[in-house]
Design an enzyme around this catalytic site. Sequence first.
Site, PDB file in Angstrom:
ATOM      1  N   HIS A 146      29.514  37.559  41.077  1.00  0.00           N
ATOM      2  CA  HIS A 146      29.797  36.288  40.791  1.00  0.00           C
ATOM      3  C   HIS A 146      29.562  35.414  42.034  1.00  0.00           C
ATOM      4  O   HIS A 146      30.006  34.179  42.028  1.00  0.00           O
ATOM      5  CB  HIS A 146      31.319  35.711  40.431  1.00  0.00           C
ATOM      6  CG  HIS A 146      31.529  36.698  39.072  1.00  0.00           C
ATOM      7  ND1 HIS A 146      32.485  37.624  38.734  1.00  0.00           N
ATOM      8  CD2 HIS A 146      31.016  36.358  37.806  1.00  0.00           C
ATOM      9  CE1 HIS A 146      32.480  38.025  37.720  1.00  0.00           C
ATOM     10  NE2 HIS A 146      31.496  37.358  36.894  1.00  0.00           N
ATOM     11  N   CYS A 183      40.368  35.467  35.548  1.00  0.00           N
ATOM     12  CA  CYS A 183      41.372  34.255  36.166  1.00  0.00           C
ATOM     13  C   CYS A 183      41.984  33.667  34.960  1.00  0.00           C
ATOM     14  O   CYS A 183      41.421  33.754  33.692  1.00  0.00           O
ATOM     15  CB  CYS A 183      40.517  33.049  36.619  1.00  0.00           C
ATOM     16  SG  CYS A 183      39.578  33.707  38.302  1.00  0.00           S
TER      17      CYS A 183
END
Length: 692
Positions: free
Chosen positions: A174, A31
């Site tokens: 995740h 990200c």
Amino acid sequence: MTRDSRYDILFEPVKIGPVTARNRFYQAPHCNGMGRTFPSSMAAMRGVKAEGGWAVVSTEQIDIHPTSDITPSTEGRLWSDKDIPYLARMCDAVHEHGALASIEPVHNGKWAANLYSREVPLFPTHMPASDANYPLQARAMNKADIRAFRRWHLDAVMRAKKAGFDIICCYAGHNLSLAGMFMMNRYNFRSDEYGGSLENRVRLFREIIEDTKNAVGDSMGVAVRFSVDELRGAEGLEADKEGREIVEMLAELPDLWDVNISEWHNDSQTSRFAAEGYQEPFIDFVKQVTSKPVVAVGRYTTPDRMVSIIEKGIVDMIGAARPSIADPFLPKKIEEGRIDDIRECIGCNICVAWDNMKAPMRCTQNPTNGEEWRRGWHPDRISKRTDDGAVLVVGAGPAGLEAALAAGQRGHDVILAEATDELGGRVSRESRLPGLATWARVRDYRAYQISQMANVVVYLSSALSVEQILEHGSAHVAIATGARWRSDGYGRQHQFPIAGIAGSNLFTPDDIMSGNRPGGNVLVYDDDHYYMGSVMAEQLVADGCRVTLATPHAVVASWTNYTLEQHRIQARLLELGVEVIASHALQEINTLDVTLACVYSGQPRLVDASSVVMVTSRLPEDAAYQELAADKQRLSDSGIVTLKQIGDCHGPATIAAAVYEGHRFARELGEEVSEIPYRRELTELADAFKLP
Ligand code: ADP
Ligand code: SF4
């Protein structure tokens, strides 16, 4: 310079199904707070990494459907063909430099609160949704939902192919991916063929991979990103139990295994809590159960360690997110034998924090990160100077060091004057505190670079006065004299003096760092909420004090939620025996004790402490700057054309902000700089909107 032959192995090609990576450097999906909201910035940032030698450059997570809308986070999106162009742009930027572009389509299941799309979140089972305690629940998916999800994923795959991607990454990591959530015992209470046995729970992920392989045939590589352990014991996947069994079940299905530990706070641990290679004990089994190439991350910045984990048969490719942010040219530098030029990630998670704050990421080590498109800043190149003016930088903390380095790289003659007998300023001082040693890399990288430059001269033990600065005769002056911690308690909670404070046994972090330390019972008062309060407490425990930490917030170091450290920090303090008193503000300091008050009820609480360490806020050391700036005539008589205050002396903030300010000072020397010194994504589209 030529490459050390020891590192040749890093530059061997790796086959990922039908495509071939030119070397073993794999920029793992990460990200960045740019995503679809700042698409030009995102594409340029990825392109620079391809230029820097990464063989595979991945996207961040790309959400695939309105039921996976993670507004307000700014990641990627691929809901329809209309989302293709910005991703195609990233592919072009990556291909331009000979790298493979990889994409990570994701459905976030219950984590997608769908604030924009207003859809009901989806999940294997009925369950509260989102991690922000929003008042909403996810509904259990029925068979039609599951079929629809498979179709959405396939649609995203085909769109990714159209955009030009070379690799599709099927995601079960995740705790962020629906297919992964189906695997979890704690989430999946289904009684159909998607629940119960491990084989049933893995079914959806297997289907996703098979759907993808069938659809792309030999046109794209198919990777899997899977978290083998969640570090939550029997409640989650464990690397020696179901984590391993899942890899065994799917071993030969994908073209590459990208493995890690979950969740993000475990995968992206900071250097305060984990050293390079911290994931190896969990992922080292994977290569034993698959013949496919394996990639793993672990904040790898040193080529020797990279070679060692390949030779030991732990991985085939070196995965990296943060090391590729701190130095997009890491592979190139190893390839060209420029090892000492590597700007090593310090593991501070400022990049992560900015993404978590829904803003474009920033990096402590790499001030050009995020500026590639909007300002045209390149991480390995800088324009030559436009005038002959010499540069004087006063203060050699992170701001001053970076200003001197970048101005020197532009070709200016630079003098860097530092009052103390060491470089680094706060970075040197703070890196001697518990857990922060790696931060010294901010100093070491710059000090080494400067030491190689004939046009940058460093003077230590040289506290410059205003007169000396004026007499110096440099055209360009940067005042980078830092900041000092306040002892008066003024901070976020207290905007008035605290009773009894005058004459009490008060210390600040500056005292502790310079060796002036209390003994006995000490209260650390943290109204700063980043790392410093907790680090002070750790240091004082190590010194033998009995420590209480009080904070007006509900948890210790609350801002470190953004750096993914809060939980670990609070746990460490409790393990060290620090008494934590949350939601309490300082009320009065007496000779032998301190009175706190509950921030909700005002109820007083007495703490047995004879000293207080105030961690509240800082004041800029800007007296020299203010005096110089006040007399324009004197400045021009001395030949000073540019006078800037930079870093903490300008506005106390993060080390990343200080490095950025130093870099900016040098970049802007002699340049025409407008008030908004960068391009903006939406206003660049003004023509398309046909503004008057
Ligand atoms: P920043 O984070 O903005 O770089 P630091 O506090 O880390 O700020 O560094 C400021 C540095 O400036 C310190 O090393 C300090 O010793 C030095 N310094 C402060 N005043 C002077 C001065 N008058 N002359 C030279 N160096 C100075
Ligand atoms: Fe590494 Fe910190 Fe830069 Fe992130 S911000 S890449 S953790 S140095």
